[in-house]
Design an enzyme around this catalytic site. Structure first.
Site, PDB file in Angstrom:
ATOM      1  N   CYS A  86      35.774  20.637   8.261  1.00  0.00           N
ATOM      2  CA  CYS A  86      34.345  21.334   7.604  1.00  0.00           C
ATOM      3  C   CYS A  86      35.917  22.038   6.218  1.00  0.00           C
ATOM      4  O   CYS A  86      36.797  21.749   6.018  1.00  0.00           O
ATOM      5  CB  CYS A  86      33.054  22.307   7.621  1.00  0.00           C
ATOM      6  SG  CYS A  86      32.149  22.717   6.198  1.00  0.00           S
ATOM      7  N   HIS A 195      30.746  19.679  12.304  1.00  0.00           N
ATOM      8  CA  HIS A 195      30.762  20.367  12.919  1.00  0.00           C
ATOM      9  C   HIS A 195      30.855  20.046  14.429  1.00  0.00           C
ATOM     10  O   HIS A 195      29.870  20.068  14.917  1.00  0.00           O
ATOM     11  CB  HIS A 195      30.121  21.700  13.075  1.00  0.00           C
ATOM     12  CG  HIS A 195      30.265  22.437  11.567  1.00  0.00           C
ATOM     13  ND1 HIS A 195      31.327  23.456  11.014  1.00  0.00           N
ATOM     14  CD2 HIS A 195      29.633  21.562  10.283  1.00  0.00           C
ATOM     15  CE1 HIS A 195      31.217  23.595  10.090  1.00  0.00           C
ATOM     16  NE2 HIS A 195      30.394  22.880   9.259  1.00  0.00           N
ATOM     17  N   GLU A 197      32.006  21.499  16.700  1.00  0.00           N
ATOM     18  CA  GLU A 197      32.066  23.073  17.789  1.00  0.00           C
ATOM     19  C   GLU A 197      29.737  23.439  17.810  1.00  0.00           C
ATOM     20  O   GLU A 197      29.774  24.470  18.346  1.00  0.00           O
ATOM     21  CB  GLU A 197      32.552  24.355  17.217  1.00  0.00           C
ATOM     22  CG  GLU A 197      32.182  24.833  16.550  1.00  0.00           C
ATOM     23  CD  GLU A 197      32.235  23.855  14.608  1.00  0.00           C
ATOM     24  OE1 GLU A 197      32.475  24.127  13.540  1.00  0.00           O
ATOM     25  OE2 GLU A 197      32.831  22.808  14.439  1.00  0.00           O
TER      26      GLU A 197
END
Length: 226
Positions: A86, A195, A197
């Site tokens: 991002c 994302h 994560e």
């Protein structure tokens, strides 16, 4: 294996990134403040999402001047893994580590939802744990995720197989060629808007992002076998 999670003023996905590495991937990870000038002792660098420097000027435009970025560039030049997610992707393009730019979403609105991704290249150190054409569910959260480059650059990305992730089905931001993530020519620097994560265990709604980090670890271990 030891990861460095770079913190800029305005980073807000750094905790997610550190937790994913420590608690799920079970590898070492530290925060590294933007004012530091050394990455000595680290095996991989992670640039998390957020709003570095409040996104003033352009997303990532000020962060590229942070003291740590000279070291990140050196780290990347040496062929070591660098992942920007991002805002981290935006910083990598602004720093010249990746071609192209991230501009305002086509609909001019911030988009926050689950996205469907297609794996375009499994022969990278970030995707070797996936299967070709796997479809992943990974969340996005951005206002400037519209990847843009000129036709010459796009052709080069295609020829070199640098396009790693594309949006499957809906293109949420208007990115050219549905691009969601690319690597540099050397293959050791990945920028992606979704994302991973935030998708490392089913409790979060998807574990499809976990293999991004497991791929890095797998490649590192194979290269360090005596």
């Amino acid at each position: 294996m030891k990861f460095a999670v770079i913190q800029f003023p305005g980073s807000n996905c750094d905790i997610d990134m550190l937790s994913a590495i420590r608690e799920i991937v079970k590898e070492e990870a530290d925060y590294v403040w933007y004012a530091e000038t050394s990455l000595e002792g680290y095996d991989a660098v992670l640039l998390p999402g957020g709003f570095s420097y409040g996104d003033y000027l352009r997303t990532g435009a000020i962060a590229k001047f942070a003291p740590i970025m000279s070291e990140v560039i050196r780290f990347a030049t040496e062929g070591k893994p660098v992942l920007g997610v991002c805002n981290g992707f935006q910083i990598l393009t602004e720093s010249g580590l990746l071609p192209g730019a991230l501009i305002r979403n086509k609909n001019l609105h911030f988009v926050c939802k689950m996205s469907q991704l297609k794996i375009e290249n499994t022969a990278t150190l970030f995707t070797n744990a996936y299967q070709q054409n796997d479809t992943l569910s990974i969340p996005i959260a951005h206002g400037e995720g519209n990847y843009y480059c000129d036709e010459e650059t796009l052709q080069r990305l295609k020829e070199n197989k640098q396009i790693v992730f594309t949006y499957a089905g809906e293109n949420p931001n208007g990115s050219i060629a549905n691009i969601a993530g690319i690597v540099n020519e050397q293959g050791n620097v990945l920028g992606m808007m979704p994302h991973p994560e935030r998708a490392v265990e089913s409790l979060l709604g998807s574990a499809d992002g976990l293999n991004v980090f497991q791929s890095i670890v797998k490649q590192w271990r194979e290269s360090h076998v005596n």
